[in-house]
Design an enzyme around this catalytic site. Structure first.
Site, mmCIF file in Angstrom:
data_model
loop_
_atom_site.group_PDB
_atom_site.id
_atom_site.type_symbol
_atom_site.label_atom_id
_atom_site.label_comp_id
_atom_site.label_asym_id
_atom_site.label_seq_id
_atom_site.Cartn_x
_atom_site.Cartn_y
_atom_site.Cartn_z
ATOM 1 N N GLY A 118 59.110 18.443 58.454
ATOM 2 C CA GLY A 118 59.923 18.781 57.278
ATOM 3 C C GLY A 118 59.175 18.493 55.997
ATOM 4 O O GLY A 118 59.338 19.210 54.997
ATOM 5 N N ALA A 119 58.358 17.450 56.027
ATOM 6 C CA ALA A 119 57.629 17.078 54.807
ATOM 7 C C ALA A 119 56.668 18.186 54.379
ATOM 8 O O ALA A 119 56.416 18.376 53.194
ATOM 9 C CB ALA A 119 56.889 15.769 55.019
ATOM 10 N N GLY A 160 74.786 -4.109 28.599
ATOM 11 C CA GLY A 160 76.124 -3.520 28.677
ATOM 12 C C GLY A 160 76.024 -2.013 28.740
ATOM 13 O O GLY A 160 75.007 -1.439 29.133
ATOM 14 N N GLY A 161 77.095 -1.367 28.287
ATOM 15 C CA GLY A 161 77.123 0.095 28.315
ATOM 16 C C GLY A 161 75.995 0.721 27.524
ATOM 17 O O GLY A 161 75.653 1.890 27.737
HETATM 18 C C1 HXC Z 1 77.480 -8.154 15.943
HETATM 19 C C2 HXC Z 1 75.597 -9.285 16.542
HETATM 20 C C3 HXC Z 1 75.668 -8.746 17.849
HETATM 21 C C4 HXC Z 1 76.746 -7.865 18.139
HETATM 22 C C5 HXC Z 1 73.937 -10.002 17.733
HETATM 23 N N1 HXC Z 1 74.501 -10.051 16.540
HETATM 24 N N2 HXC Z 1 74.642 -9.200 18.577
HETATM 25 N N3 HXC Z 1 76.496 -8.974 15.607
HETATM 26 N N4 HXC Z 1 77.616 -7.605 17.155
HETATM 27 N N5 HXC Z 1 76.861 -7.296 19.343
HETATM 28 C C6 HXC Z 1 74.030 -10.798 15.373
HETATM 29 C C7 HXC Z 1 74.151 -12.298 15.543
HETATM 30 O O1 HXC Z 1 75.437 -12.714 15.132
HETATM 31 C C8 HXC Z 1 73.070 -12.795 14.584
HETATM 32 O O2 HXC Z 1 73.563 -12.715 13.267
HETATM 33 C C9 HXC Z 1 72.007 -11.738 14.729
HETATM 34 O O3 HXC Z 1 72.648 -10.579 15.273
HETATM 35 C C10 HXC Z 1 70.906 -12.163 15.685
HETATM 36 O O4 HXC Z 1 71.506 -12.633 16.869
HETATM 37 P P1 HXC Z 1 71.052 -14.012 17.542
HETATM 38 O O5 HXC Z 1 72.104 -14.334 18.543
HETATM 39 O O6 HXC Z 1 70.724 -15.026 16.502
HETATM 40 O O7 HXC Z 1 69.701 -13.563 18.242
HETATM 41 P P2 HXC Z 1 69.126 -14.011 19.639
HETATM 42 O O8 HXC Z 1 69.231 -15.492 19.800
HETATM 43 O O9 HXC Z 1 67.781 -13.376 19.731
HETATM 44 O O10 HXC Z 1 70.104 -13.356 20.744
HETATM 45 C C11 HXC Z 1 70.191 -11.950 20.863
HETATM 46 C C12 HXC Z 1 71.378 -11.577 21.802
HETATM 47 C C13 HXC Z 1 72.667 -12.279 21.286
HETATM 48 C C14 HXC Z 1 71.042 -12.022 23.205
HETATM 49 C C15 HXC Z 1 71.476 -10.055 21.774
HETATM 50 O O11 HXC Z 1 72.813 -12.013 19.879
HETATM 51 C C16 HXC Z 1 73.875 -11.799 21.994
HETATM 52 O O12 HXC Z 1 74.196 -12.189 23.125
HETATM 53 N N6 HXC Z 1 74.671 -10.913 21.320
HETATM 54 C C17 HXC Z 1 75.899 -10.406 21.838
HETATM 55 C C18 HXC Z 1 75.583 -9.367 22.881
HETATM 56 C C19 HXC Z 1 76.819 -8.708 23.379
HETATM 57 O O13 HXC Z 1 77.643 -9.291 24.099
HETATM 58 N N7 HXC Z 1 77.036 -7.454 22.949
HETATM 59 C C20 HXC Z 1 78.095 -6.644 23.359
HETATM 60 C C21 HXC Z 1 77.623 -6.019 24.670
HETATM 61 S S1 HXC Z 1 78.772 -4.906 25.322
HETATM 62 P P3 HXC Z 1 72.993 -13.645 12.121
HETATM 63 O O14 HXC Z 1 73.806 -13.303 10.933
HETATM 64 O O15 HXC Z 1 73.199 -15.055 12.599
HETATM 65 O O16 HXC Z 1 71.537 -13.319 11.970
HETATM 66 C C22 HXC Z 1 78.241 -3.471 24.722
HETATM 67 C C23 HXC Z 1 79.116 -2.400 25.138
HETATM 68 C C24 HXC Z 1 78.517 -1.068 24.857
HETATM 69 O O17 HXC Z 1 77.306 -3.353 24.046
HETATM 70 C C25 HXC Z 1 79.460 -0.071 25.452
HETATM 71 C C26 HXC Z 1 79.009 1.308 25.299
HETATM 72 C C27 HXC Z 1 79.966 2.243 25.952
#
Ligand code: HXC
Length: 510
Positions: free
Chosen positions: A404-405, A169-170
Site C-alpha cells: 500500500g505504501a 488557553g484558548g
Molecule cells: C490582563 C495581564 C494578563 C491578562 C498578564 N497581565 N496577563 N493583564 N490580562 N491575561 C499583566 C500582569 O498583570 C502584569 O501587569 C503584566 O501583564 C506582566 O505580567 P507578569 O505576571 O508580571 O509577568 P510574568 O511573571 O512574566 O508572567 C506572565 C504570565 C502571567 C505567566 C502570562 O502574567 C499570567 O499567568 N497571566 C495570566 C494568564 C491567564 O490566565 N490568562 C488567561 C488565559 S485564558 P503589570 O501592570 O504588573 O506589569 C485565555 C482564554 C482565551 O486566554 C480564550 C480564547 C477563546
C-alpha cells in the site's frame, strides 16, 4: 502648526515606548526582544508601515479607564521581506502583558482582512498573557473574531505564527490554525491549560517547559514546526521560509536567481544504495544533491524523522519535497509520518507548490500500537492528500516501494505526473522473504527450497522493470542524472492544469 507636529511626534514616542522602559528592560532580561524590535528584524529595513498606533481599549471596569496605553498591546501593519509584501502583528508583552482585549483583537483582524484582500502572507508574533482578564467576554469575542479570520485566510494566504513568549488557553488555537508555527527555546510555551490546573485536575506534576515548551512541541506533539535558540534566529528563519512561498493562492511561488547547473550530474549517487537491502542510507544526501546549491529548508525535522518534508528550489523554482528516510525506522510509514507528510502535501497543493516525492518505503508499520491508534485513518490522510493534489507531482523510487505504501507515495495511480525509478528499485507487494514465506508456506523448513523461491521472487519483482513494462514507471533513470531528470520533468509541467469534480469541499479522513 509646529506644535501640532511636535504633539504627533510626542504621541508617537509614547506609543513606541509601550509599557515603559522598566518593562522593556524586564523583557530584555528574559532574553526576549520587544514587539517593535522583532518587527524590525523580521522586515526589510525601513519597510514597516504601522496601523492603529493610537488605538486604545474602551474598558472601564477595574479602574482600566485610567490605564489606556497607546496601541493596546499589539503592533500591527505591513512591510516587506526581500521586497515582497507581508502583513504582521506583534504582541507587546510590556503593555498589559500583551493580553488580548476586544480592540487588540480588532487590530489583528484589520490586518488579516487586508492580507486576504490584497493577497499577502500574515505573520503573527505571539507573546501574550492571553485573554485580557478585566474585559471578560469581550476579550473572548475578540479571540473568536481572530479564529474566524484564521479559518477564512487558510489556503488563501500563507499564515505563519512565531511563538516568542506565553501562549496559553484558548489563545493557542489561533496559531494552531496557521500553516507554520515556530517557537523559541526556553522562552516560549503553548498549552491549553497550565501546570497548576494540570496538577489540580490530573494530579500530574509538570513544568511549563515540559508541558508546552519548544522541545515538547517540536519532538512530541508536532504542534510546532521548528524551534530556534533565540528571537533573532527565529525571525531570520521566518524570512528564509517566506522566500520559498507564494504571496497568496492567486500567485505562483517566487522564482529566484540560481547559480547551479540544472544538468549537474552526481556520480556519487550511483553508489548511494548499499548492496544489502536492509542497510540504511541517508536520503538527505539525495535531497541535497538534487537541490539548487544544495539548499534545503526542512519542516518538522525533529518529528517523525522516518519521513522528511521541506522546500528546495529547482532552476530557481520552489519545490516541496516528501521523502522516506531509511535511516529512521527503515523509512516505514506510520501514524506520525503519514500525518506529517499529509499536512505538508496539502499546504503545497493549496499554494501551487509542485511536489517531489522520493520513495524508499518498506510499507506501513504493523502492530497493535498503530492499529489501536488508527493507522488506517491516519495513513489514509496521506493517500488522500496525494490523490487530491493537482500540482505537478514528480516521483523517484530509489529502492523499496512495497504494498500500500507504494501506492500512497505519489504513485502513478494517484495521478502523479512523472514517475521515475532507479535501477535499484524493488516494486512489489512486499519484500521477497516475506512473500516467499506466505506463498510457499509448505516449503518452510527446507532452506534450499525457500532460498530458491526467494531468489525467484527477487528476480521477478525486486526491480523496476515489471512496473515499467506496465507504464506505472515512466522511465528507469541513472541515479547520477536525477537532478537533471527531475528538473526537466518539473519544467515540462509548468503549465499543468488539472480539474477535480465540483464539490463544496472534500471529506478528508481527519
Ligand atoms: C490582563 C495581564 C494578563 C491578562 C498578564 N497581565 N496577563 N493583564 N490580562 N491575561 C499583566 C500582569 O498583570 C502584569 O501587569 C503584566 O501583564 C506582566 O505580567 P507578569 O505576571 O508580571 O509577568 P510574568 O511573571 O512574566 O508572567 C506572565 C504570565 C502571567 C505567566 C502570562 O502574567 C499570567 O499567568 N497571566 C495570566 C494568564 C491567564 O490566565 N490568562 C488567561 C488565559 S485564558 P503589570 O501592570 O504588573 O506589569 C485565555 C482564554 C482565551 O486566554 C480564550 C480564547 C477563546
Amino acid at each position: 502648526m509646529k506644535d501640532i507636529l511636535q504633539k504627533l511626534e510626542d504621541n508617537r514616542d509614547a506609543a513606541r515606548l509601550g509599557g515603559g522602559q522598566k518593562r522593556i528592560d524586564a523583557q530584555h532580561d528574559k532574553g526576549k526582544l520587544t514587539a517593535r524590535e522583532r518587527i524590525e528584524l523580521l522586515l526589510d529595513e525601513g519597510s514597516f508601515e504601522e496601523f492603529d498606533m493610537f488605538k486604545t481599549h474602551r474598558c472601564t471596569d477595574f479602574g482600566m479607564e485610567k490605564n489606556r496605553p497607546y496601541g493596546d498591546g499589539v503592533v500591527t501593519g505591513w512591510g516587506t521581506i526581500n521586497g515582497r509584501q507581508v502583513y504582521v502583528f506583534s504582541q507587546d508583552f510590556t503593555v498589559l502583558g500583551g493580553s488580548v482585549s476586544q480592540t487588540h483583537a480588532q487590530k489583528i483582524c484589520k490586518i488579516m482582512d487586508m492580507a486576504v484582500q490584497n493577497g499577502a502572507p500574515v505573520i503573527g508574533i505571539n507573546d501574550s498573557g492571553g485573554a485580557r482578564i478585566q474585559e471578560g467576554v469581550d476579550s473572548l469575542a475578540g479571540y473568536g473574531d481572530v479564529f474566524e479570520r484564521n479559518i477564512r485566510a487558510s489556503g488563501v494566504v500563507p499564515q505563519i505564527s512565531v511563538i516568542m513568549g506565553p501562549c496559553a488557553g484558548g489563545a493557542v488555537y489561533s496559531p494552531a490554525m496557521t500553516d507554520f508555527i515556530f517557537m523559541v527555546k526556553d522562552s516560549s510555551y503553548m498549552f491549553v491549560t497550565g501546570p497548576d490546573v494540570v496538577k489540580t485536575v490530573t494530579n500530574e506534576q509538570v513544568t511549563a517547559e515540559e508541558l508546552g515548551g519548544a522541545a515538547t512541541h517540536t519532538k512530541k506533539s508536532s504542534v510546532a514546526d521548528a524551534a530556534f535558540e533565540n528571537d533573532v534566529e527565529a525571525l531570520a528563519e521566518v524570512r528564509r521560509l517566506v522566500d520559498f512561498l507564494p504571496l497568496s493562492n492567486r500567485e505562483k511561488p517566487p522564482v529566484r536567481p540560481f547559480f547551479d547547473t540544472p544538468t549537474r550530474e552526481e556520480a556519487s549517487l550511483d553508489t548511494l544504495i548499499p548492496d544489502n537491502p536492509n542497510q540504511p542510507y541517508d536520503m538527505k544526501e539525495l535531497i541535497l544533491k538534487i537541490a539548487d546549491e544544495g539548499d534545503f529548508y526542512e519542516i518538522q525535522e525533529e518529528f517523525a524523522a522516518n519521513i522528511i518534508t521541506g522546500f528546495m528550489r529547482l532552476e530557481g523554482q520552489t519545490v516541496g519535497v516528501v521523502a522516506n528516510q531509511p535511516m529512521v525506522l527503515a523509512g516505514v510509514l506510520d501514524i506520525d509520518s503519514s500525518r506529517k507528510a499529509a499536512r505538508f502535501v496539502r499546504f503545497c497543493d493549496a499554494f501551487e507548490i509542485p511536489i517531489l516525492t522520493l520513495v524508499d518505503v518498506p510499507g506501513f508499520l504493523p502492530g497493535t500500537g498503530q492499529e489501536y491508534r488508527g493507522v488506517i485513518k491516519h495513513g489514509a490522510k496521506l493517500l488522500f492528500a496525494y490523490g487530491e493534489a493537482t500540482v505537478p507531482k514528480v516521483t523517484v523510487i530509489t529502492r523499496k516501494a512495497y504494498g500500500g505504501a507504494y501506492v500512497v507515495m505519489a504513485s502513478k495511480h494517484l495521478r502523479a505526473d512523472i514517475n521515475y525509478a532507479w535501477p535499484t528499485s524493488e516494486i512489489a507487494v512486499m519484500g521477497a522473504k516475506g512473500a516467499t514465506e506466505i506463498i510457499h508456506r509448505g516449503d518452510l523448513g527446507d532452506e534450499e527450497k525457500i532460498a530458491a523461491h526467494t531468489k525467484d521472487y527477487e528476480d521477478r519483482f525486486a526491480n523496476p522493470f515489471v512496473a515499467a513494462e506496465r507504464g506505472f514507471i515512466d522511465e528507469v533513470i541513472m541515479p547520477h542524472s536525477t537532478r537533471k531528470r527531475v528538473s526537466r520533468a518539473f519544467a515540462s509541467l509548468r503549465s499543468k492544469k488539472q480539474a477535480m469534480p465540483w464539490k463544496k469541499h472534500d471529506n478528508i479522513p481527519l
